[in-house]
Write a protein that holds these residues in place. Structure first.
Motif, short mmCIF file in Angstrom:
data_model
loop_
_atom_site.label_atom_id
_atom_site.label_comp_id
_atom_site.label_asym_id
_atom_site.label_seq_id
_atom_site.Cartn_x
_atom_site.Cartn_y
_atom_site.Cartn_z
N LYS A 1 75.09 -28.21 -20.36
CA LYS A 1 74.44 -28.91 -19.27
C LYS A 1 75.12 -28.51 -17.97
CE LYS A 1 73.26 -33.12 -21.88
NZ LYS A 1 73.38 -34.60 -21.91
N GLY A 2 74.35 -28.45 -16.93
CA GLY A 2 74.93 -28.11 -15.65
C GLY A 2 74.04 -28.54 -14.52
N GLY A 3 74.66 -28.74 -13.36
CA GLY A 3 73.87 -29.12 -12.20
C GLY A 3 74.73 -29.16 -10.96
N PHE A 4 74.05 -29.25 -9.85
CA PHE A 4 74.77 -29.37 -8.58
C PHE A 4 73.95 -30.18 -7.60
CE2 PHE A 4 72.20 -25.54 -8.11
CZ PHE A 4 71.64 -25.70 -6.85
N ASN A 5 74.64 -30.76 -6.62
CA ASN A 5 74.03 -31.50 -5.53
C ASN A 5 74.42 -30.79 -4.24
OD1 ASN A 5 72.75 -34.47 -5.02
ND2 ASN A 5 74.04 -33.85 -3.31
N PHE A 6 73.45 -30.51 -3.41
CA PHE A 6 73.69 -29.72 -2.19
C PHE A 6 73.01 -30.41 -1.02
CE2 PHE A 6 72.10 -26.15 0.53
CZ PHE A 6 73.33 -25.89 1.14
N SER B 1 69.43 -39.61 -8.00
CA SER B 1 68.76 -39.02 -6.84
C SER B 1 69.72 -38.09 -6.11
CB SER B 1 68.30 -40.14 -5.90
OG SER B 1 67.72 -39.62 -4.74
N PRO B 2 69.20 -37.15 -5.31
CA PRO B 2 70.09 -36.34 -4.47
C PRO B 2 70.93 -37.21 -3.55
CG PRO B 2 67.88 -35.39 -4.53
CD PRO B 2 67.79 -36.73 -5.22
N GLU B 3 72.15 -36.76 -3.28
CA GLU B 3 73.09 -37.47 -2.41
C GLU B 3 73.51 -36.55 -1.27
OE1 GLU B 3 76.10 -38.26 -5.27
OE2 GLU B 3 75.13 -40.06 -6.06
N PHE B 4 74.00 -37.14 -0.21
CA PHE B 4 74.38 -36.36 0.96
C PHE B 4 75.84 -35.92 0.87
CE2 PHE B 4 70.53 -38.45 2.19
CZ PHE B 4 69.85 -37.43 2.83
N THR B 5 76.15 -35.29 -0.24
CA THR B 5 77.46 -34.68 -0.48
C THR B 5 77.21 -33.41 -1.28
OG1 THR B 5 77.76 -35.92 -2.55
CG2 THR B 5 78.65 -36.92 -0.53
N TRP C 1 65.13 -26.74 -23.97
CA TRP C 1 65.71 -26.59 -22.64
C TRP C 1 64.89 -27.43 -21.67
CZ3 TRP C 1 62.37 -25.07 -18.93
CH2 TRP C 1 61.29 -24.25 -19.28
N ALA C 2 65.53 -27.85 -20.60
CA ALA C 2 64.86 -28.64 -19.58
C ALA C 2 65.53 -28.39 -18.24
CB ALA C 2 64.89 -30.13 -19.92
N VAL C 3 64.76 -28.40 -17.19
CA VAL C 3 65.29 -28.24 -15.84
C VAL C 3 64.59 -29.25 -14.94
CG1 VAL C 3 63.63 -26.43 -15.25
CG2 VAL C 3 65.79 -26.59 -13.98
N ARG C 4 65.34 -29.81 -14.03
CA ARG C 4 64.82 -30.85 -13.14
C ARG C 4 65.37 -30.62 -11.74
NH1 ARG C 4 62.94 -36.06 -14.18
NH2 ARG C 4 63.26 -37.60 -12.54
N GLY C 5 64.49 -30.43 -10.78
CA GLY C 5 64.90 -30.22 -9.40
C GLY C 5 64.36 -31.31 -8.49
N GLN C 6 65.18 -31.71 -7.50
CA GLN C 6 64.79 -32.79 -6.60
C GLN C 6 65.13 -32.44 -5.15
OE1 GLN C 6 65.70 -36.91 -7.93
NE2 GLN C 6 66.92 -35.94 -9.53
N MET C 7 64.33 -32.98 -4.26
CA MET C 7 64.63 -32.92 -2.84
C MET C 7 64.50 -34.31 -2.25
SD MET C 7 62.59 -31.26 0.39
CE MET C 7 61.51 -32.68 0.41
N LEU C 8 65.48 -34.71 -1.48
CA LEU C 8 65.44 -35.97 -0.75
C LEU C 8 65.48 -35.67 0.74
CD1 LEU C 8 65.52 -39.08 -0.65
CD2 LEU C 8 68.01 -38.92 -0.73
N TRP C 9 64.50 -36.17 1.44
CA TRP C 9 64.41 -35.96 2.90
C TRP C 9 64.48 -37.31 3.57
CZ3 TRP C 9 59.52 -33.73 5.77
CH2 TRP C 9 59.84 -33.55 7.13
N GLN C 10 65.60 -37.56 4.25
CA GLN C 10 65.75 -38.78 5.02
C GLN C 10 65.12 -38.53 6.39
OE1 GLN C 10 67.18 -41.58 3.68
NE2 GLN C 10 66.44 -42.69 5.46
N ILE C 11 63.83 -38.81 6.46
CA ILE C 11 63.07 -38.46 7.65
C ILE C 11 63.55 -39.25 8.85
CG2 ILE C 11 60.73 -38.39 8.61
CD1 ILE C 11 59.70 -38.22 5.71
N LEU D 1 61.59 -39.45 1.76
CA LEU D 1 60.65 -38.82 0.84
C LEU D 1 61.45 -38.12 -0.25
CD1 LEU D 1 57.70 -37.94 0.16
CD2 LEU D 1 58.16 -35.88 1.53
N ARG D 2 61.13 -38.42 -1.50
CA ARG D 2 61.80 -37.81 -2.64
C ARG D 2 60.76 -37.06 -3.48
NH1 ARG D 2 64.72 -41.21 -7.58
NH2 ARG D 2 65.67 -39.44 -8.68
#
Length: 879
Positions: free
Chosen positions: A208-213, A186-190, A252-262, A268-269
């Motif tokens: 493969k590549g990715g980032f967490n923002f 899951s997305p992290e707060f870092t 190829w595959a791409v996966r995007g996520q958003m985590l909102w700590q309301i 909400l993920r």
């Protein structure tokens, strides 16, 4: 009852709850940090190479009961695998999991739509879109309705849990054999980033590549992408101008996520993913050449089954005449291209009310596969599925699951609701090749390439009718069956799972599920360019095999194959063939769990499992009532066949023991199980189509042992698992018992009291991980895993020629990383000792007769082979 209003109601409820969450968030602490419940360290967890051992009393946690619980105190047979263990074993898809889980068996049945997962010897066999999986797959809480729909690259995995035995009171969808529960990172707060480059055998190249923002302390994003290409390991048609590599892949595959700590209580993920996969799959390697269809007057160059094919293709080779499993050589003249597109979006809302916690997961997914296949598995042009977009399978799926959990001093409770709506579309275009008539003539009729035409003409005129015109081909190239299938399935279920605390050390667990489901099926059948069958039908009717005299049975079988007959065309000339079925079933579980002492837990479980029935999405000219054709020739009627198959049920009993020693450094788990299946859904290959039949009884019983040891040697951990499974067919009647399963399916006579397909008696997995320091800034690591299994039959009809002997597959990975793990270089090998083994064996279509109670088998046996040795190197960077 239809559920057309339920989908709207559930969506509205989700939207209202989300709105309520936003309103509540205004009164919550905006500085809250996210606390996500995810599956934790697994029994196979390996320590980081550059770090000291984890604490000896570290608790292994799982989410298999939809609550975070300590593995050794969870009264469920579950194998939990952590992110580090998955990375160490280079697990990238579900098929790779077999290296770590002995209870799990994964096979391929002919194309990317035909993967099968089995647990404790039980699974759903073959390629039939109407048949749901006995082993359910959930990815981030979203149910994937078929095993093939979940067989892509899984991306960044946090943990995988393999639950064994029937399920239905914890997860949205009920299953009869088990569940694969996959949790991605899951997305992290870092803020972080990663990248990998891999090169290896058969021109493997992958990135493969990715980032967490995290732009704030309330919102975080995660993006991951993968691109990989690899040439095939099957050598197809060597020496021919159409030579190629079989089993090549590009995806190829791409996966995007958003985590909102309301707020502190609400998060909400949202996940969106898309993937595309292009394969050359699958080529059948000859493992048993069989025999000729007939004895020719003038002998062919050899007497093996492929002799006629090679005669047609001379001076080229059209089919191997010897076992090719070691050489991995196959022959084909038609494309086996397959293109798969997969994507979807899901939203997960978690809301902690203080006394209760709500989880709501809503998802919409699309999966589509266009494919081609050389259906005669040879260099001759006999029959094929063209790779032109006319053969396609498509799933459109909407699911919604809502769970509410809470705890009182005397009970930990869970209630939930699950809704799904699935649309299936399948178009099948089985086409006659340019050499079909020549092959059929030589294979069955005479010594000339066109012997079938005069024979058909002669026999068609026996009753004074006009014979088949000699100038008209019996089989028209480029024509054949052209069928369309559509199915809608709606299901709603209510379930509950409750842990009652009888004493401090004794719990009683009760779960119950009610499932109501409806399926609607429509099929349209078209048969083109089958003049020979039309001529035979003019004499012997739309069910010619029932009226043709004995000497003509072979002729009828050749000229009126399932893709050539016209009875179904008559049936759907105006309206599609329409069927409906509904089910309303209860299932559940009862468990007594006893913590004997701090390091010793035991449990006893009874569960009732259920898997829905459905419809065959393939041609069928008969059902339990016999032929669909009735009446005399010239005045025949055709009724719609009942293509449905019954729901599958299982009564399962299990005793389990979970222990830990040396402050948790040594974990040992034992389970003994007995499972009795009723109406087991067996998918069998007829040569050109798949038909589901309900076997009255299958019994699966056995013992499982798992052990994990964090040794006194710093950085060294080991694991060992042993499984004994006796999965066999039970009471299925006899050939002479009217109405029994065997009497209705005489070609499956070998099933009686036999071990079911792809179910070895013994399976052993084991391995170790060792991390050690190298100099002041580097660390090294070694990982090894191995899987050994005893012999098993790989064919649905249990033909002894389809036996795979005992074999072992070993994986190895070693490498070096910086102490902070920012950079790493890894060398890996899968199937280190290059073991050649059969994945699935089958009778090559039209090439002899498969085994029957009354005749020896003459068919050629081909097989889809397991992956040979793969070696490579990966460079990793983390920030």
């Amino acid at each position: 009852m239809r559920y057309s209003a339920i989908k709207s109601a559930l969506l509205s409820a989700t939207m209202l709850m989300s709105a309520g969450a936003l309103a509540a968030a205004e009164t919550q602490d905006d500085e809250a940090k996210v606390q996500l419940a995810q599956a934790g360290v697994a029994a196979q967890t390996a320590p980081a190479a550059a770090k000291p051992d984890p604490k000896a009393d570290e608790k292994v946690t799982v989410t298999a009961t939809r609550r975070k619980t300590v593995l050794q105190k969870t009264p469920v047979a579950v194998t939990a695998i952590s992110a580090r263990a998955l990375e160490s074993a280079k697990i990238e898809n579900i098929e790779d999991l077999t290296a770590l889980v002995p209870a799990l068996q994964v096979t391929n049945g002919g194309n990317p739509t035909a993967f099968t997962a089995r647990i404790r010897g039980v699974g759903t066999q073959g390629n039939n879109a109407g048949l749901e999986a006995a082993v359910g797959t959930f990815i981030d809480g979203v149910y994937r309705s078929r095993a093939s729909v979940a067989f892509g690259d899984l991306g960044e995995i946090q943990a995988i849990e393999v639950l064994r035995g029937p399920q239905g009171t914890l997860f949205g969808r009920n299953t009869s054999a088990g569940i694969l529960n996959i949790v991605t990172k899951s997305p992290e707060f870092t803020n972080s980033a990663m990248g990998e480059i891999t090169v290896g055998s058969y021109d493997l190249f992958g990135v493969k590549g990715g980032f967490n923002f995290a732009p704030s302390d309330q919102v975080a994003f995660r993006l991951f992408g993968v691109r990989q290409e690899q040439e095939g390991f099957i050598e197809v048609s060597p020496g021919r101008p159409d030579a190629d590599d079989g089993h090549a892949k590009s995806y190829w595959a791409v996966r995007g996520q958003m985590l909102w700590q309301i707020s502190d209580a609400i998060d909400l993920r949202v996940i969106a993913d898309s993937a595309n996969r292009d394969d050359e799959c699958c080529n059948g390697v000859t493992v048993f050449p069989g025999g000729n269809g007939r004895a020719p007057t003038v002998p062919f160059p050899n007497t093996s089954g492929p002799a006629i094919i090679n005669y047609l293709e001379a001076p080229l080779i059209g089919k191997a005449t010897t076992d090719q499993r070691d050489n991995l050589i196959a022959y084909s003249n038609s494309s086996t291209g397959s293109s798969t597109r997969d994507g979807g979006v899901s939203a997960e809302l978690n809301w902690d009310f203080g006394g209760a916690q709500l989880t709501s997961i809503t998802a919409s997914r699309h999966w589509e596969n266009d494919y081609g296949q050389d259906s005669d598995f040879s260099g001759a042009d006999i029959i094929y599925f063209p790779d032109d977009g006319s053969n396609v399978t498509r799933f459109e799926t909407f699911t919604h699951e809502m769970r509410l959990t809470g705890e009182l001093p005397w009970v930990n409770w869970l209630v939930g609701v699950f809704y799904s709506n699935e649309d299936i579309f399948r178009h099948s275009n089985l086409t006659n090749g340019t050499e079909a008539e020549r092959y059929l003539s030589l294979h069955r009729i005479g010594d000339t390439d066109l012997a079938v035409a005069p024979f058909t003409s002669l026999r068609a005129s026996l009753n004074g009718t006009v014979g088949h015109p000699l100038a008209t081909p019996v089989v028209t190239a480029g024509q054949g069956q052209d069928d369309t299938y559509e199915q809608n399935s709606e299901s709603i279920a209510l379930f509950t799972h409750n842990v009652f605390h009888l004493t401090e050390d004794l719990d009683f667990i009760a779960g119950l599920r009610y499932t109501s489901e409806e399926k609607v099926f429509d099929a349209t059948y078209r048969t083109n360019g089958t003049n020979g069958c039309a001529s035979v039908e003019a004499v012997f009717g739309l069910n010619p095999s029932s009226l043709a005299p004995g000497p003509l049975q072979g002729l009828v079988g050749l000229t009126c194959l399932p893709g050539s007959r016209h009875a179904l065309d008559v049936l759907t000339a105006v309206n599609p063939h329409h069927q409906e079925r509904s089910e309303h079933e209860f299932s559940g579980v009862a468990t007594l769990a006893w913590e004997v002492q701090e390091n010793l837990n035991t449990y006893a479980t009874y569960s009732r499992g259920h898997k829905a029935g459905g419809f065959n999405l393939d041609r069928s000219y008969a059902d339990a009532g016999g032929s669909i054709v009735s009446g005399p020739v010239g005045a025949q009627t055709v009724r719609g066949p009942d293509t449905s198959f019954a729901a599958e049920f299982v009564d399962a009993f299990e005793l389990g023991l979970k222990t830990n020693f040396d402050s948790g450094r040594l974990l040992v788990n034992l389970a003994v199980f007995y499972q009795d299946f009723e109406n087991f859904q067996l998918n069998t290959f007829t040569g050109v189509s798949f038909i589901v039949t309900s076997v009255p009884e299958v019994i699966s019983q056995g013992v499982e042992l798992e052990a994990f040891w964090r040794t006194p040697v710093p950085g060294l951990t080991t694991n060992l698992a042993v499984q004994y499974t006796d999965a066999h067919y039970g009471e299925i009647g006899s050939l002479t018992q009217p109405g029994s399963f065997l009497a209705l399916n005489p070609g499956l006579f070998l099933l009686k009291d036999a071990q079911i397909t792809h179910s070895p008696d013994w399976t052993v997995t084991g391995g170790f991980d060792y991390g050690f320091p190298l100099f002041s800034s580097l660390a090294g690591f070694i990982h090894m895993d191995a899987r050994w299994q005893s012999s098993m039959n790989t064919g649905s009809n249990l033909d002894p020629r389809k036996l795979q002997d005992a074999f072992a597959v070993v994986g190895l990975k070693l490498g070096v990383t910086t102490q902070d793990e920012r950079f790493g270089l890894e060398f890996f090998a899968r199937n280190l000792f290059d073991e050649r083994y059969i994945n699935t064996a089958f009778d090559a279509p039209l090439q002899g007769s498969s085994i029957t109670p009354t005749a020896a088998a003459t068919s050629t046996i081909d097989a889809f082979m397991g992956e040979p040795r793969m070696i490579g190197v990966t460079f990793k960077v983390r920030d």
